[in-house]
Design an enzyme around this catalytic site. Structure first.
Site, PDB file in Angstrom:
ATOM      1  N   ASP A   1       0.865  -1.181   0.000  1.00 24.18           N
ATOM      2  CA  ASP A   1       0.000   0.000   0.000  1.00 24.18           C
ATOM      3  C   ASP A   1       0.903   1.232   0.000  1.00 24.18           C
ATOM      4  O   ASP A   1       2.121   1.125   0.066  1.00 24.18           O
ATOM      5  CB  ASP A   1      -0.954  -0.020   1.197  1.00 24.18           C
ATOM      6  N   SER A   2       0.303   2.415  -0.089  1.00 27.93           N
ATOM      7  CA  SER A   2       1.119   3.631  -0.267  1.00 27.93           C
ATOM      8  C   SER A   2       1.698   4.112   1.049  1.00 27.93           C
ATOM      9  O   SER A   2       2.656   4.879   1.063  1.00 27.93           O
ATOM     10  CB  SER A   2       0.240   4.757  -0.831  1.00 27.93           C
ATOM     11  N   GLY A   3       1.104   3.684   2.159  1.00 29.67           N
ATOM     12  CA  GLY A   3       1.547   4.179   3.466  1.00 29.67           C
ATOM     13  C   GLY A   3       0.679   5.308   3.984  1.00 29.67           C
ATOM     14  O   GLY A   3       0.615   5.550   5.201  1.00 29.67           O
ATOM     15  N   GLY A   4      -0.055   5.964   3.114  1.00 32.45           N
ATOM     16  CA  GLY A   4      -0.853   7.128   3.507  1.00 32.45           C
ATOM     17  C   GLY A   4      -1.937   6.800   4.507  1.00 32.45           C
ATOM     18  O   GLY A   4      -2.125   7.500   5.499  1.00 32.45           O
ATOM     19  N   PHE A   5      -2.622   5.690   4.312  1.00 28.69           N
ATOM     20  CA  PHE A   5      -3.735   5.326   5.198  1.00 28.69           C
ATOM     21  C   PHE A   5      -3.225   5.100   6.616  1.00 28.69           C
ATOM     22  O   PHE A   5      -3.820   5.573   7.587  1.00 28.69           O
ATOM     23  CB  PHE A   5      -4.409   4.050   4.690  1.00 28.69           C
TER      24      PHE A   5
ATOM     25  N   GLN B   1     -11.872   7.275  -4.371  1.00 22.70           N
ATOM     26  CA  GLN B   1     -12.424   7.758  -3.127  1.00 22.70           C
ATOM     27  C   GLN B   1     -13.857   8.239  -3.400  1.00 22.70           C
ATOM     28  O   GLN B   1     -14.513   7.725  -4.300  1.00 22.70           O
ATOM     29  CB  GLN B   1     -11.538   8.883  -2.560  1.00 22.70           C
TER      30      GLN B   1
ATOM     31  N   GLY C   1     -11.720   4.257   0.742  1.00 21.47           N
ATOM     32  CA  GLY C   1     -12.685   5.088   1.451  1.00 21.47           C
ATOM     33  C   GLY C   1     -13.862   4.320   2.005  1.00 21.47           C
ATOM     34  O   GLY C   1     -14.884   4.902   2.363  1.00 21.47           O
TER      35      GLY C   1
ATOM     36  N   ASP D   1      -3.189   8.324  -1.496  1.00 23.06           N
ATOM     37  CA  ASP D   1      -4.528   8.920  -1.519  1.00 23.06           C
ATOM     38  C   ASP D   1      -4.839   9.447  -0.131  1.00 23.06           C
ATOM     39  O   ASP D   1      -4.112   9.201   0.830  1.00 23.06           O
ATOM     40  CB  ASP D   1      -5.561   7.871  -1.926  1.00 23.06           C
TER      41      ASP D   1
ATOM     42  N   ASP E   1      -8.034  -7.340   0.892  1.00 28.40           N
ATOM     43  CA  ASP E   1      -7.032  -7.535   1.954  1.00 28.40           C
ATOM     44  C   ASP E   1      -7.677  -7.184   3.285  1.00 28.40           C
ATOM     45  O   ASP E   1      -8.528  -6.278   3.345  1.00 28.40           O
ATOM     46  CB  ASP E   1      -5.810  -6.627   1.732  1.00 28.40           C
TER      47      ASP E   1
HETATM   48  O1  LIG Z   1      -9.101   4.372   1.107  1.00 22.90           O
HETATM   49  C1  LIG Z   1      -8.108   3.701   1.436  1.00 22.90           C
HETATM   50  N1  LIG Z   1      -6.901   3.985   0.901  1.00 22.90           N
HETATM   51  C2  LIG Z   1      -5.787   3.279   1.256  1.00 22.90           C
HETATM   52  N2  LIG Z   1      -5.819   2.280   2.122  1.00 22.90           N
HETATM   53  C3  LIG Z   1      -7.008   1.948   2.719  1.00 22.90           C
HETATM   54  C4  LIG Z   1      -7.036   0.924   3.684  1.00 22.90           C
HETATM   55  C5  LIG Z   1      -8.250   0.621   4.305  1.00 22.90           C
HETATM   56  N3  LIG Z   1      -8.541  -0.257   5.304  1.00 22.90           N
HETATM   57  C6  LIG Z   1      -9.865  -0.084   5.555  1.00 22.90           C
HETATM   58  N4  LIG Z   1     -10.534  -0.726   6.504  1.00 22.90           N
HETATM   59  C7  LIG Z   1      -9.829  -1.599   7.420  1.00 22.90           C
HETATM   60  C8  LIG Z   1     -10.855  -2.143   8.365  1.00 22.90           C
HETATM   61  N5  LIG Z   1     -10.187  -3.098   9.226  1.00 22.90           N
HETATM   62  C9  LIG Z   1     -11.115  -4.195   9.532  1.00 22.90           C
HETATM   63  C10 LIG Z   1     -10.467  -5.176  10.495  1.00 22.90           C
HETATM   64  O2  LIG Z   1     -10.016  -4.485  11.668  1.00 22.90           O
HETATM   65  C11 LIG Z   1      -9.083  -3.444  11.379  1.00 22.90           C
HETATM   66  C12 LIG Z   1      -9.700  -2.417  10.456  1.00 22.90           C
HETATM   67  N6  LIG Z   1     -10.425   0.821   4.747  1.00 22.90           N
HETATM   68  C13 LIG Z   1      -9.422   1.315   3.957  1.00 22.90           C
HETATM   69  C14 LIG Z   1      -9.410   2.315   3.010  1.00 22.90           C
HETATM   70  C15 LIG Z   1      -8.197   2.641   2.389  1.00 22.90           C
END
Ligand SMILES: O=c1[nH]cnc2cc3nc(NCCN4CCOCC4)[nH]c3cc12
Length: 374
Positions: A93-97, A191, A218, A147, A268
């Protein structure tokens, strides 16, 4: 400029699809679930078991790896595959989240995200260009644009602002990616929060920029499942049918089934390993909490028909004892059992879509979960 397509769409059944995504380290069979090897390891699980469970591809988190042991160090050691011993495809992943969810004192500007490392407090700047450079140094087969993901619920202005910033960062990520090694891929991320119009605008403009594949971001950020599924229904059809679609951070087995039904190809989530460490098992009969006292004298395995030995041969009583005693083996066994169940579910979906029996598969799978653990 359109990027080459490495995705072969092999069969569809309704909106569900199955295909092969060819990467420099091997082929990914879709629908695919990517276990999260967050900091270069699958917590508590050997790579051998991840592979034997049927996973073709794993996810590595750029945020963790760039902070420790460092991207330049991993590159000097031959890249993630040589460094970790996982020799298959890897998506990073990009690291941003994770900057937004794990670091302190972070600031988002047009240029970059700046933050203090949660490890040693060092000031770090992560721009779209640096994120692509880090993912290249890691030796990623599939890199993600940087993002900005907005947690839900959120106001329209905030959702639009983050969506347009993410689009500008998509352009910059693609320019920085141009000289990638042959076969490596870059995915854009849609997004737009829970606003259908924003999702349509973002998808259209992202496709105009052109990527090897497209993620739906998102989501799984606090919204009800119904909202997540509605946004998938708005977004997936707006993406090219011949390119892979990746739903980020999702999810439970139910989420996976519903999202594949709506045209998603890749997923994932940390749930299989995280829930395993907390004593939860994912099975054909739904989730089973091995902490529960009712398992203390139960000699039965989790699933006598499972193709995964630890799910077929180890008693619930023993798993309960390990979990209650805080034995590391308990977390290890449940993590591998959960990864194996997720891969069992993905394999079942791929086979059913290929056979044109996906609707029956959905009904049988839901009936198993509804049966519960008898
Ligand atoms: O827009 C996104 N951009 C880049 N990476 C992400 C990662 C993301 N991960 C989740 N949800 C993770 C939910 N998990 C469920 C299990 O318990 C931990 C949190 N939503 C995400 C959205 C993005």
């Amino acid at each position: 400029m359109s990027l080459p397509n490495h995705f072969d769409l092999l069969a569809t059944d309704g909106a569900a699809r199955t295909g092969h995504l060819t990467t420099p380290h091997g082929v990914v069979r879709t629908p695919a679930f990517m276990p999260c090897g967050t900091a270069g390891a699958m917590k508590g699980v050997h790579w051998r078991e991840v592979r034997d469970a049927g996973a073709d591809i794993v996810l590595g988190n750029t945020y963790h790896l760039m902070l420790r042991p460092g991207a330049e160090r991993i590159a000097a050691l031959g890249g993630l595959q040589s460094f970790t011993g996982w020799n298959g495809p890897m998506l990073t992943d990009s690291g941003g989240f994770q900057v937004m969810s794990l670091s302190d004192l972070r600031k988002v500007s047009e240029r970059a995200v700046t933050f203090r490392s949660h490890i040693d407090g060092a000031k770090v700047e992560l721009s779209p260009e640096r994120s692509i450079e880090v993912q290249r140094l890691l030796g990623s087969d599939i890199a993600m644009q940087m993002d900005e993901c907005v947690r839900l619920p959120a106001g329209r202005d905030d959702i639009e602002r983050a969506m347009r910033l993410s689009l500008r960062w998509a352009e910059r990520s693609k320019r920085a990616f141009e000289s990638a090694p042959e076969g490596c891929m870059l995915f854009g991320i849609v997004q737009g929060g829970d606003i259908a119009e924003m999702r349509h605008i973002n998808a259209r403009e992202l496709v105009e920029i052109g990527f090897h594949g497209y993620a739906i971001g998102g989501l799984a950020v606090g919204e009800p499942q119904a909202v997540m599924l509605a946004m998938i229904e708005e977004t997936a059809p707006a993406l090219p049918a011949d390119r892979p679609r990746y739903l980020m951070g999702v999810g439970t087995p139910e989420d996976l089934l519903e999202a594949v039904t709506r045209g998603i190809d890749m997923f994932d989530c940390v749930m299989p390993t995280r829930n395993g460490r907390h004593g939860m098992a994912f099975t054909r009969f739904g989730q089973i909490n091995l902490r529960n006292a009712r398992h203390a004298d139960d000699p039965r395995p989790l699933d006598e028909e499972s193709e995964w030995p630890s799910a077929r041969n180890i008693s619930r009583a023993y798993l309960h004892h390990l979990v209650r005693s805080g034995e590391t083996l308990g977390a290890m066994l449940l993590s591998e059992i959960n990864i194996a169940y997720y891969q069992h579910l993905m394999r079942g979906m791929r086979d059913a879509i290929t056979a044109g029996t996906f609707e029956t598969f959905q009904k049988q799978t839901r009936a198993g979960w509804a049966r519960g653990d008898i």
